[in-house]
Design an enzyme around this catalytic site. Structure first.
Site, mmCIF file in Angstrom:
data_model
loop_
_atom_site.group_PDB
_atom_site.id
_atom_site.type_symbol
_atom_site.label_atom_id
_atom_site.label_comp_id
_atom_site.label_asym_id
_atom_site.label_seq_id
_atom_site.Cartn_x
_atom_site.Cartn_y
_atom_site.Cartn_z
ATOM 1 N N GLU A 42 -7.398 8.158 6.543
ATOM 2 C CA GLU A 42 -7.711 8.715 7.860
ATOM 3 C C GLU A 42 -8.288 10.130 7.786
ATOM 4 O O GLU A 42 -7.692 11.088 8.309
ATOM 5 C CB GLU A 42 -6.463 8.700 8.750
ATOM 6 C CG GLU A 42 -5.929 7.304 8.996
ATOM 7 C CD GLU A 42 -4.703 7.281 9.909
ATOM 8 O OE1 GLU A 42 -4.238 8.345 10.342
ATOM 9 O OE2 GLU A 42 -4.214 6.165 10.187
ATOM 10 N N HIS A 98 -3.074 11.005 1.020
ATOM 11 C CA HIS A 98 -2.530 10.769 2.355
ATOM 12 C C HIS A 98 -1.957 12.102 2.844
ATOM 13 O O HIS A 98 -0.767 12.229 3.106
ATOM 14 C CB HIS A 98 -1.487 9.651 2.317
ATOM 15 C CG HIS A 98 -1.206 8.999 3.642
ATOM 16 N ND1 HIS A 98 -1.329 7.646 3.863
ATOM 17 C CD2 HIS A 98 -0.807 9.518 4.814
ATOM 18 C CE1 HIS A 98 -0.993 7.362 5.115
ATOM 19 N NE2 HIS A 98 -0.663 8.485 5.718
ATOM 20 N N TYR A 143 -4.398 1.506 15.905
ATOM 21 C CA TYR A 143 -3.209 1.672 16.751
ATOM 22 C C TYR A 143 -3.505 1.424 18.227
ATOM 23 O O TYR A 143 -2.750 0.719 18.893
ATOM 24 C CB TYR A 143 -2.586 3.063 16.532
ATOM 25 C CG TYR A 143 -1.931 3.141 15.171
ATOM 26 C CD1 TYR A 143 -0.638 2.673 14.977
ATOM 27 C CD2 TYR A 143 -2.637 3.595 14.052
ATOM 28 C CE1 TYR A 143 -0.038 2.683 13.723
ATOM 29 C CE2 TYR A 143 -2.053 3.605 12.798
ATOM 30 C CZ TYR A 143 -0.754 3.147 12.631
ATOM 31 O OH TYR A 143 -0.172 3.135 11.391
ATOM 32 N N GLU A 158 -3.467 -0.384 8.172
ATOM 33 C CA GLU A 158 -2.290 0.055 8.946
ATOM 34 C C GLU A 158 -2.358 -0.537 10.337
ATOM 35 O O GLU A 158 -3.415 -0.539 10.968
ATOM 36 C CB GLU A 158 -2.240 1.586 9.121
ATOM 37 C CG GLU A 158 -1.757 2.357 7.940
ATOM 38 C CD GLU A 158 -1.678 3.854 8.215
ATOM 39 O OE1 GLU A 158 -1.416 4.261 9.368
ATOM 40 O OE2 GLU A 158 -1.894 4.615 7.264
ATOM 41 N N ARG A 189 0.861 -1.193 0.000
ATOM 42 C CA ARG A 189 0.000 0.000 0.000
ATOM 43 C C ARG A 189 0.892 1.236 0.000
ATOM 44 O O ARG A 189 1.676 1.429 0.933
ATOM 45 C CB ARG A 189 -0.892 -0.018 1.248
ATOM 46 C CG ARG A 189 -1.726 1.218 1.373
ATOM 47 C CD ARG A 189 -2.604 1.261 2.616
ATOM 48 N NE ARG A 189 -3.192 2.575 2.649
ATOM 49 C CZ ARG A 189 -3.277 3.356 3.719
ATOM 50 N NH1 ARG A 189 -2.856 2.940 4.897
ATOM 51 N NH2 ARG A 189 -3.810 4.539 3.628
ATOM 52 N N ASN A 219 -7.478 1.417 10.019
ATOM 53 C CA ASN A 219 -6.146 1.603 10.603
ATOM 54 C C ASN A 219 -6.307 1.551 12.115
ATOM 55 O O ASN A 219 -7.069 2.336 12.681
ATOM 56 C CB ASN A 219 -5.563 2.967 10.201
ATOM 57 C CG ASN A 219 -5.305 3.064 8.704
ATOM 58 O OD1 ASN A 219 -5.482 2.095 7.965
ATOM 59 N ND2 ASN A 219 -4.889 4.221 8.254
HETATM 60 O O1 IFM Z 1 2.531 7.605 10.095
HETATM 61 C C1 IFM Z 1 1.158 7.582 10.299
HETATM 62 C C2 IFM Z 1 0.420 7.411 9.002
HETATM 63 O O2 IFM Z 1 0.747 8.403 8.087
HETATM 64 C C3 IFM Z 1 -1.069 7.471 9.226
HETATM 65 N N1 IFM Z 1 -1.459 6.556 10.280
HETATM 66 C C4 IFM Z 1 -0.723 6.560 11.500
HETATM 67 C C5 IFM Z 1 0.772 6.465 11.233
HETATM 68 C C6 IFM Z 1 1.552 6.496 12.550
HETATM 69 O O3 IFM Z 1 1.311 7.694 13.219
#
Ligand code: IFM
Length: 436
Positions: free
Chosen positions: A158, A113, A287, A346, A69, A285
């Site tokens: 995002e 992005h 985290y 992600e 990606r 995505n």
């Molecule tokens: O680096 C970023 C990415 O550009 C978008 N998602 C989160 C990642 C980590 O912060």
């Protein structure tokens, strides 16, 4: 085929910001303003991927991923955000796509992005509804050139983060601190997504997705105030972006002291139908979860209460692998039949990796990835249709306001020499992939 990949973004890796006819983006402007990024770092050179993409492709081949990606820089394709395509810009991605295909790696292209052409920002950027139309025009140009070879497209990355960090808090480009007055940026991005999705389909593009950054929201307590604040945050972070895409309607935010969407968004006939253009997949995505408490007086309708009791990344983000399972099953429970297949576009972590003569022994990242993949498999076991997983990121890169201080890569980059060194996590992922 389940997609196992890695992900990157143009401004974070390419460098060469004045080469090949590329125009300036809002991140060029922002990162050059004093005090915007840590130590004044910019993406001027980044990983120099623009010149070293063949070496990076070799790293992907060696890793054994079946998908990659990457994002296309709008200002390389349309230097001022409109008009004819810049052939050199398109040519770069053309060669990259052919290289990926020759290596047996499926290209997955993200169209936006966060690197908006500065010329469009000068006309109001995403606060200006016209940018949605411009985005569709850009999508059509790119698809016309690449749709014959790129089977999967992600319109936006995002949109919540771009709205909240870039326009609400001002810590990302374009640096506007409008708080909740930034909400039009949500609608205009989503409209841009819908119009671009139609343009992609018209040009014969295969699968069309969007990547939303989603978070499980944990109330800090069972008190009514904390529960209401958590619902408000969930609405703003998750539902504001997923509901219109999947249900064709915005959530009601008026109950949370956020103005009603009808009062703040310029929603015209046909907008929601465009936004709800059926998706072939939802990019997610992930985290970490977010723990939310009641608001402080006079501020936003919630407070981030922080999460303790878990390991943390170099960013300080809590490592909660089961949060991924919770998120995926939660999306399935919330949207049911309206939820398309999910691709985790992600997932990854930053650590203070140390390069020694033996390499980089990033055991925390290995544990992070292993546990998150396990959580993803648990979600699949619980009936969620997940079809892909992309590690963020292939390379250490320009981490936005943090500059080069947060290393997310499977491959270490020495930014002084551009030397690439695969970390222990790269070798772990390679062995994992070989066993699939
Ligand atoms: O680096 C970023 C990415 O550009 C978008 N998602 C989160 C990642 C980590 O912060």
């Amino acid at each position: 085929m389940f997609l196992w990949g890695t992900a990157t973004a143009a401004y974070q890796i390419e460098g060469a910001v004045t080469e090949g006819g590329r125009g300036p983006s809002i991140w060029d402007t922002f990162s050059h303003e004093p005090g915007r990024t840590r130590d004044g770092h910019t993406g001027d050179v980044a990983c120099d991927h623009y010149h070293r993409w063949e070496e990076d492709l070799g790293l992907m081949s060696g890793l054994g991923v079946n998908a990659y990606r990457f994002s296309i820089a709008w200002p390389r394709v349309q230097p001022d955000g409109s008009g004819a395509a810049n052939p050199e810009g398109l040519g770069f991605y053309d060669r990259l796509v052919d290289g990926l295909l020759a290596a047996g790696v499926t290209p997955v292209s993200t169209l936006f992005h966060w690197d908006l052409p500065q010329a469009l920002q000068d006309r109001g950027g995403w606060m200006n509804r016209d940018v949605a139309e411009r985005f569709a025009g850009y999508a059509a140009i790119v698809a016309e050139r690449l749709a014959d070879r790129v089977p999967m497209w992600i319109t936006l990355n995002e949109p919540f983060v771009h709205m909240a960090f870039g326009h609400g808090l001002g810590v990302h480009a374009p640096g506007q601190a409008l708080l909740l007055d930034a909400l039009p940026v949500a609608h205009h991005q989503l409209l841009g997504h819908g119009l671009a999705a139609r343009a992609l389909r018209a040009a014969g593009a295969g699968q069309v997705l969007i990547s939303n950054n989603c978070t499980p929201v944990w109330p800090a307590s069972d008190s009514e105030e904390d529960l209401t604040a958590a619902a408000a945050y969930d609405t703003l972070h998750n539902r504001l972006f997923n509901d219109p895409l999947l249900l064709g309607a915005y959530p009601d935010m008026s109950a949370y002291g956020i103005k009603s969407v009808d009062d703040v968004l310029d929603i015209r006939d046909g907008d929601l139908a465009a936004i709800a253009t059926p998706l072939d997949g939802l990019g997610v995505n992930y985290y970490n979860p977010t723990r939310i408490a009641a608001p402080a007086p006079g501020g936003l309708p919630f407070t981030d209460a922080g999460i303790t009791g878990y390991p943390a990344t170099a960013f300080g983000w809590p490592v909660v692998p089961d949060g991924l399972r919770e998120l995926l099953t939660g999306l399935r429970d919330r949207y049911g039949e309206a939820l398309p297949p999910i691709y985790v576009t992600e997932n990854g972590c930053s650590h203070e990796d140390e390069l020694t003569p033996e390499g980089v022994d990033d055991q925390e990242r290995i544990a992070y990835l292993r546990e998150h993949v396990d959580a993803l498999q648990r979600a699949r076991g619980q009936g969620v249709d997940v079809r892909g997983y992309f590690v963020w990121s292939l390379l250490d890169n320009f981490e936005w306001a943090e500059g080069y201080h947060q290393r997310f890569g499977l491959v270490h980059v020495d930014f002084a020499t551009q030397r690439r060194t695969p970390k222990a996590s790269y070798h772990w992922y390679r062995e994992f992939l070989a066993a699939q």
